[in-house]
Scaffold this motif. Structure first.
Motif, PDB file in Angstrom:
ATOM      1  N   PRO A 262      26.697  59.811  15.449  1.00  0.00           N
ATOM      2  CA  PRO A 262      28.137  60.002  15.264  1.00  0.00           C
ATOM      3  C   PRO A 262      28.987  58.934  15.935  1.00  0.00           C
ATOM      4  CG  PRO A 262      27.075  62.081  15.785  1.00  0.00           C
ATOM      5  CD  PRO A 262      26.052  61.013  15.997  1.00  0.00           C
ATOM      6  N   TRP A 263      28.511  58.404  17.062  1.00  0.00           N
ATOM      7  CA  TRP A 263      29.301  57.386  17.754  1.00  0.00           C
ATOM      8  C   TRP A 263      29.326  56.072  16.974  1.00  0.00           C
ATOM      9  CZ3 TRP A 263      32.337  58.944  21.506  1.00  0.00           C
ATOM     10  CH2 TRP A 263      32.005  60.131  22.185  1.00  0.00           C
ATOM     11  N   VAL A 264      28.212  55.727  16.363  1.00  0.00           N
ATOM     12  CA  VAL A 264      28.196  54.514  15.542  1.00  0.00           C
ATOM     13  C   VAL A 264      29.086  54.692  14.321  1.00  0.00           C
ATOM     14  CG1 VAL A 264      26.751  52.908  14.252  1.00  0.00           C
ATOM     15  CG2 VAL A 264      25.852  53.995  16.324  1.00  0.00           C
ATOM     16  N   LEU A 265      28.997  55.863  13.688  1.00  0.00           N
ATOM     17  CA  LEU A 265      29.834  56.119  12.518  1.00  0.00           C
ATOM     18  C   LEU A 265      31.306  56.240  12.902  1.00  0.00           C
ATOM     19  CD1 LEU A 265      27.586  58.637  10.553  1.00  0.00           C
ATOM     20  CD2 LEU A 265      27.830  56.163  10.239  1.00  0.00           C
ATOM     21  N   ALA A 266      31.580  56.677  14.136  1.00  0.00           N
ATOM     22  CA  ALA A 266      32.962  56.723  14.605  1.00  0.00           C
ATOM     23  C   ALA A 266      33.554  55.314  14.662  1.00  0.00           C
ATOM     24  CB  ALA A 266      33.038  57.383  15.977  1.00  0.00           C
ATOM     25  N   ALA A 267      32.702  54.318  14.979  1.00  0.00           N
ATOM     26  CA  ALA A 267      33.172  52.930  14.973  1.00  0.00           C
ATOM     27  C   ALA A 267      33.589  52.515  13.568  1.00  0.00           C
ATOM     28  CB  ALA A 267      32.074  52.002  15.498  1.00  0.00           C
ATOM     29  N   LEU A 268      32.864  52.991  12.554  1.00  0.00           N
ATOM     30  CA  LEU A 268      33.226  52.710  11.170  1.00  0.00           C
ATOM     31  C   LEU A 268      34.589  53.303  10.848  1.00  0.00           C
ATOM     32  CD1 LEU A 268      32.177  51.624   8.358  1.00  0.00           C
ATOM     33  CD2 LEU A 268      31.428  53.966   7.933  1.00  0.00           C
ATOM     34  N   SER A 269      34.817  54.560  11.246  1.00  0.00           N
ATOM     35  CA  SER A 269      36.104  55.213  10.984  1.00  0.00           C
ATOM     36  C   SER A 269      37.231  54.546  11.764  1.00  0.00           C
ATOM     37  CB  SER A 269      36.022  56.701  11.349  1.00  0.00           C
ATOM     38  OG  SER A 269      35.076  57.366  10.547  1.00  0.00           O
ATOM     39  N   ALA A 270      36.948  54.185  13.021  1.00  0.00           N
ATOM     40  CA  ALA A 270      37.977  53.530  13.829  1.00  0.00           C
ATOM     41  C   ALA A 270      38.354  52.172  13.241  1.00  0.00           C
ATOM     42  CB  ALA A 270      37.477  53.363  15.265  1.00  0.00           C
ATOM     43  N   GLY A 271      37.355  51.405  12.827  1.00  0.00           N
ATOM     44  CA  GLY A 271      37.648  50.120  12.200  1.00  0.00           C
ATOM     45  C   GLY A 271      38.442  50.283  10.923  1.00  0.00           C
ATOM     46  N   SER A 272      38.111  51.318  10.160  1.00  0.00           N
ATOM     47  CA  SER A 272      38.836  51.574   8.914  1.00  0.00           C
ATOM     48  C   SER A 272      40.289  51.937   9.190  1.00  0.00           C
ATOM     49  CB  SER A 272      38.149  52.694   8.133  1.00  0.00           C
ATOM     50  OG  SER A 272      38.820  52.963   6.926  1.00  0.00           O
ATOM     51  N   ALA A 273      40.517  52.782  10.208  1.00  0.00           N
ATOM     52  CA  ALA A 273      41.888  53.175  10.542  1.00  0.00           C
ATOM     53  C   ALA A 273      42.713  51.968  10.991  1.00  0.00           C
ATOM     54  CB  ALA A 273      41.866  54.239  11.630  1.00  0.00           C
ATOM     55  N   VAL A 274      42.130  51.130  11.845  1.00  0.00           N
ATOM     56  CA  VAL A 274      42.846  49.937  12.307  1.00  0.00           C
ATOM     57  C   VAL A 274      43.146  48.999  11.139  1.00  0.00           C
ATOM     58  CG1 VAL A 274      42.660  47.858  13.732  1.00  0.00           C
ATOM     59  CG2 VAL A 274      41.937  50.064  14.648  1.00  0.00           C
ATOM     60  N   GLY A 275      42.135  48.766  10.312  1.00  0.00           N
ATOM     61  CA  GLY A 275      42.335  47.891   9.167  1.00  0.00           C
ATOM     62  C   GLY A 275      43.374  48.431   8.216  1.00  0.00           C
ATOM     63  N   GLY A 276      43.356  49.748   7.980  1.00  0.00           N
ATOM     64  CA  GLY A 276      44.326  50.341   7.068  1.00  0.00           C
ATOM     65  C   GLY A 276      45.745  50.233   7.579  1.00  0.00           C
ATOM     66  N   LEU A 277      45.943  50.490   8.871  1.00  0.00           N
ATOM     67  CA  LEU A 277      47.292  50.408   9.432  1.00  0.00           C
ATOM     68  C   LEU A 277      47.801  48.967   9.444  1.00  0.00           C
ATOM     69  CD1 LEU A 277      46.956  52.950  12.377  1.00  0.00           C
ATOM     70  CD2 LEU A 277      48.207  53.257  10.229  1.00  0.00           C
ATOM     71  N   LEU A 278      46.928  48.012   9.788  1.00  0.00           N
ATOM     72  CA  LEU A 278      47.353  46.601   9.774  1.00  0.00           C
ATOM     73  C   LEU A 278      47.649  46.128   8.356  1.00  0.00           C
ATOM     74  CD1 LEU A 278      44.908  44.994  12.388  1.00  0.00           C
ATOM     75  CD2 LEU A 278      47.340  45.501  12.658  1.00  0.00           C
ATOM     76  N   ASN A 279      46.836  46.558   7.409  1.00  0.00           N
ATOM     77  CA  ASN A 279      47.051  46.173   6.020  1.00  0.00           C
ATOM     78  C   ASN A 279      48.414  46.654   5.521  1.00  0.00           C
ATOM     79  OD1 ASN A 279      46.080  45.419   3.173  1.00  0.00           O
ATOM     80  ND2 ASN A 279      46.493  47.607   2.949  1.00  0.00           N
ATOM     81  N   GLY A 280      48.774  47.878   5.894  1.00  0.00           N
ATOM     82  CA  GLY A 280      50.057  48.400   5.461  1.00  0.00           C
ATOM     83  C   GLY A 280      51.235  47.778   6.170  1.00  0.00           C
ATOM     84  N   ALA A 281      51.020  47.220   7.365  1.00  0.00           N
ATOM     85  CA  ALA A 281      52.126  46.657   8.138  1.00  0.00           C
ATOM     86  C   ALA A 281      52.476  45.229   7.734  1.00  0.00           C
ATOM     87  CB  ALA A 281      51.780  46.694   9.621  1.00  0.00           C
TER      88      ALA A 281
END
Length: 410
Positions: A262-281
């Motif tokens: 779960p911790w490795v997959l959490a890195a995937l979700s965290a990276g996705s959230a950061v990328g999504g917010l930066l993409n929208g900004a």
């Protein structure tokens, strides 16, 4: 009460500006409450069927039937929303879906229900799942008049939706401390009915009218402008589902327990959230179709790099970097689908992208399960990267836009 006029872009559009659009917060919150049901229903149904039958094989079969019915018929349900409007179409779907979830909870509450009965109820339930995600994105396009602000709305929507699939299993896990798994199915029913009711009664939907000519089904094979986002979405779903299994296989290969996964997959979700917010900004000047291809092409090398990771920490970093491209790709896919869609099929266009993600994910799980064990894990990561990057290459091929409507049914 008429729907609010599309909001013009402020001087410095931001995520706060999206939520300041009239009725946006109320409508978005209601939609998220309903969509949280999709984050709780899968783990709840899986655990309830295991408790009822004592068989993981039976649970996997029931979940496959449930998922297939929900995913493959999504464009058809979205067509009903386009034809009759969200208020007239969504609430009956939610009531029927919620009622069937209650039936599913009842038949799984105690052991002994035949597997064929469980499969039949699960199939009927999946067939009725209301397309809240595609409808909410369609409503965003009605509320927000500027493409730049709409990009932020879609990015916010995508990141929030991803978080629902983190919160949902946690909510089910907390409920299981005091109730049987079937109670999680009842929770899913309550969420979808209450959320959909709050969504369709929002003033933002009061003036949403069905465009002239709405209703006929959408033929994907003839909608050339929609092929790029659908291909990329399918490739992303396939690659990401492979990553989930490959991370588990890597942890086992290196002698770690399941607790690190779960911790490795959490890195995937965290990276996705950061990328999504930066993409929208970012105020992009590059066309959406180019950004879509670049996001898919960026995911490919990151997954290839994960295949060469020598240990858990380097794998976590590579997976986190891969996640950075996920939300931007999916957000841009939805944005491009809306861009090429005629008003009368806007919800259907988003539903095709949504279906492609889920269908790709299901197919990726099956293929990876068959290949894993016969091919080294590192090579499997490389193959997943090639699939994701290949989808980006395909999306770059020249296409011709055009809409073809099937003949109305008598």
């Amino acid at each position: 009460m008429p729907a609010p006029a599309p909001t013009p872009t402020p001087a410095c559009p931001s995520y706060a500006a999206v939520l300041q659009v009239p009725y946006a917060r109320r409508t978005f919150t209601a939609a998220l409450a309903g969509r949280l049901s999709y984050g709780t229903v899968s783990p709840a149904v899986l655990l309830a069927v295991v408790r009822c039958t004592g068989s993981y094989a039976a649970a996997g079969t029931v979940m496959a039937v449930f998922g297939a019915a929900a995913v493959l018929l999504m464009p058809l349900r979205a067509a009903l929303v386009d034809r009759h409007g969200p208020r007239r179409a969504l609430l009956p779907m939610a009531l029927l879906y919620g009622g069937l979830l209650c039936v599913l909870a009842a038949v799984t509450w105690r052991p002994g229900t035949p597997e064929v009965v469980l499969g039949a109820v699960a199939a009927l339930t999946g067939m009725c799942a209301p397309p809240l995600g595609p409808t909410m994105r369609s409503v965003w396009a009605e509320l927000v008049g500027d493409r730049g602000l709409l990009q932020r709305a879609y990015s916010l929507d995508g990141v929030a939706e991803e978080l629902l699939y983190v919160v949902g299993p946690l909510a089910v896990g907390a409920l299981l401390t005091v109730a049987p798994p079937a109670a999680g199915v009842l929770l899913s029913a309550a969420l979808i009915v209450a959320g959909t009711f709050a969504f369709v009664t929002s003033p933002a939907l009061a003036g949403v009218r069905v465009p002239a000519g709405a209703g006929p089904g959408l033929r994907l094979s003839r909608v050339r402008g929609l092929l790029a986002p659908v291909v990329v979405a399918a490739g992303m779903g396939l690659a990401l589902s492979a990553v989930y299994l490959l991370v588990m296989a890597s942890a086992e290969q290196w002698g770690y327990g399941d607790g690190v996964v779960p911790w490795v997959l959490a890195a995937l979700s965290a990276g996705s959230a950061v990328g999504g917010l930066l993409n929208g900004a970012v105020n992009w000047r590059v066309a959406a179709r180019v950004r879509l291809a670049l996001s898919a092409l960026g995911l490919g090398p990151a997954l290839v790099a994960a295949g060469f990771a020598p240990g858990l920490w380097s794998l976590t970093v590579a997976v986190g970097c891969a996640g950075f491209f996920v939300a931007p790709a999916l957000t841009t896919a939805y944005l491009l689908a809306d861009e090429v869609a005629a008003p009368e099929v806007r919800t259907q266009a988003g539903a095709w992208v949504n279906m492609a993600v889920n269908a790709g994910s299901s197919g990726g799980s099956v293929v990876t399960g068959l290949v894993l064990g016969r091919v080294p894990v590192g090579v499997c990561f490389v193959i997943a990267g090639v699939v994701a990057g290949g989808a980006g290459v395909v999306s770059c091929l020249p296409v011709r836009r055009g809409w073809s409507r099937s003949s109305p049914r008598p």
